[in-house]
Design an enzyme around this catalytic site. Structure first.
Site, PDB file in Angstrom:
ATOM      1  N   LYS A  36       0.839  -1.198   0.000  1.00 23.50           N
ATOM      2  CA  LYS A  36       0.000   0.000   0.000  1.00 23.50           C
ATOM      3  C   LYS A  36       0.879   1.255   0.000  1.00 23.50           C
ATOM      4  CE  LYS A  36      -0.432   0.083   5.049  1.00 23.50           C
ATOM      5  NZ  LYS A  36      -1.345   0.127   6.213  1.00 23.50           N
ATOM      6  N   TYR A 261      13.252  32.091   3.380  1.00 23.23           N
ATOM      7  CA  TYR A 261      12.100  32.867   3.797  1.00 23.23           C
ATOM      8  C   TYR A 261      12.231  33.321   5.245  1.00 23.23           C
ATOM      9  CZ  TYR A 261       9.580  31.438  -0.423  1.00 23.23           C
ATOM     10  OH  TYR A 261       9.187  31.244  -1.730  1.00 23.23           O
TER      11      TYR A 261
END
Length: 364
Positions: A36, A261
């Site tokens: 999965k 940033y």
């Protein structure tokens, strides 16, 4: 020199892990390989084909769409779908997928659909809740299922449950309660049902911790990819994945200049800064910025500095003799995804499954 971010998958490590796990099981015990979440961040189709070559006879995924991907990739083996949703029932039948039926509502809906399509003896699995309290039939609901529901359209291949703390040191009272609850479920099936399903309880950690409870099958996911939630078990496995990327630009900063940033990092001296084409959109979260995360360059450690951007992160390479194109390793078989996870108080599962599909997968 490398030219782009890549996740390198070592198939020999995958084979080692499969062989180790298989050696811990009885010959008659089935190994259900869990692929999965794109095989825990690798590539479900590629990994399933490799595991099929190694001898895997059954796969498991979370949702029907994941099973459909495997069928389209020509995976022929049975595929167990752990968490089918109401809107996926038609897709299950279309691709011959085997659902885990975990609630009375989904059992009734699926039986109704089978009758509508005139399907008989369709392979299914019954999931019981023994204490994890995620999904599964309660014991009372399971009794109702056995006594009151017409199961003639179902071929019940297995009845199973899931341990919530299988890696905890023994004795573990919570796990023992789950084991006792599952033993009652087994006894009830034997008493009330004329069918003879297989039983399974163990996940990856359970294979290591409770080998005496391997029953008819085990389900293993994270151990195939190199981890088992305890250091002494991890040492027996080999992580299959290496995440790396090239330095794509180098900046020379003067003391006092900032990086990223919000001026997340300020140079305390004249510095060299490397820029790496990986960011939080690739699964390297902002929590690894500002000196928390470390990378390896030519065998030396460098800090991730400033705030991790969406597509880029920056590292301090002042003391490292490197150049544009030099490989930067975020994790590999030595400093693993589990080590990276530890830095941000998470687990290897989250690091691996969070890797973006835009990172190129390479197989060796």
């Amino acid at each position: 020199m490398i030219q782009e971010a890549r996740l390198t998958i070592d198939l020999k490590c995958l084979a080692h892990n499969y062989s180790l796990l298989r050696s811990m099981l009885k010959e008659e015990t089935d190994l259900i390989a869990v692929v999965k979440a794109n095989a825990y961040g690798a590539d479900s189709s590629k990994i399933a084909h490799e595991l099929s070559k190694l001898g895997t006879s059954c796969f498991a995924v979370a949702y029907a769409e994941e099973g459909a991907v495997l069928r389209k990739a020509n995976i022929k083996e049975p595929i167990l779908v752990f968490y089918p949703q109401m809107g996926q029932l038609e897709e299950l039948i279309e691709h011959n997928l085997e659902p885990a039926l975990y609630s009375l509502e989904i059992i009734k809906a699926f039986i109704s659909l089978l009758k509508k399509k005139k399907k008989t003896t369709y392979p299914v699995h019954i999931k019981c809740n023994t204490g994890l309290n995620r999904i599964g039939l309660s014991y009372e609901e399971f009794i109702y299922f056995l006594k009151e529901i017409d199961t003639s359209s179902l071929d019940i291949k297995s009845v199973y449950s899931h341990l919530g703390a299988s890696e905890n040191p023994k004795p573990c009272s919570f796990t023992q309660k789950q084991i006792d609850a599952f033993e009652l479920i087994k006894a009830t099936v034997i008493e009330l049902s004329t069918k003879h399903p297989k039983f399974h309880l163990l996940n990856s950690s359970g294979i290591f911790n409770y080998p005496e409870l391997q029953l008819d099958a085990v389900r293993t996911g994270i151990a195939l990819y190199g981890f088992a939630n305890r250091s002494e078990w991890d040492k027996q496995l080999k992580p299959i994945a290496k995440l790396s990327a090239p330095i794509c630009q180098i900046h020379t900063l003067k003391k006092g200049e900032s990086v990223g940033y919000n001026q997340g990092w300020e140079a305390s001296k004249d510095s060299l800064i490397g820029v790496i084409p990986l960011g939080h959109a690739d699964g390297i979260g902002r929590q690894y910025g500002n000196g928390i995360g470390k990378v390896s360059i030519l065998g030396q450690s460098a800090s991730i500095i400033g705030n991790v951007c969406m597509d880029m992160l920056m590292i301090d390479i002042t003391s490292i003799n490197c150049e544009i194109g030099t490989e930067v390793i975020l994790f590999d078989q030595i400093t693993t995804a589990a080590d990276l996870a530890d830095l941000s108080n998470t687990i290897s599962y989250e690091v691996l499954t969070g890797l973006s599909p835009r990172i190129k997968r390479v197989y060796i």
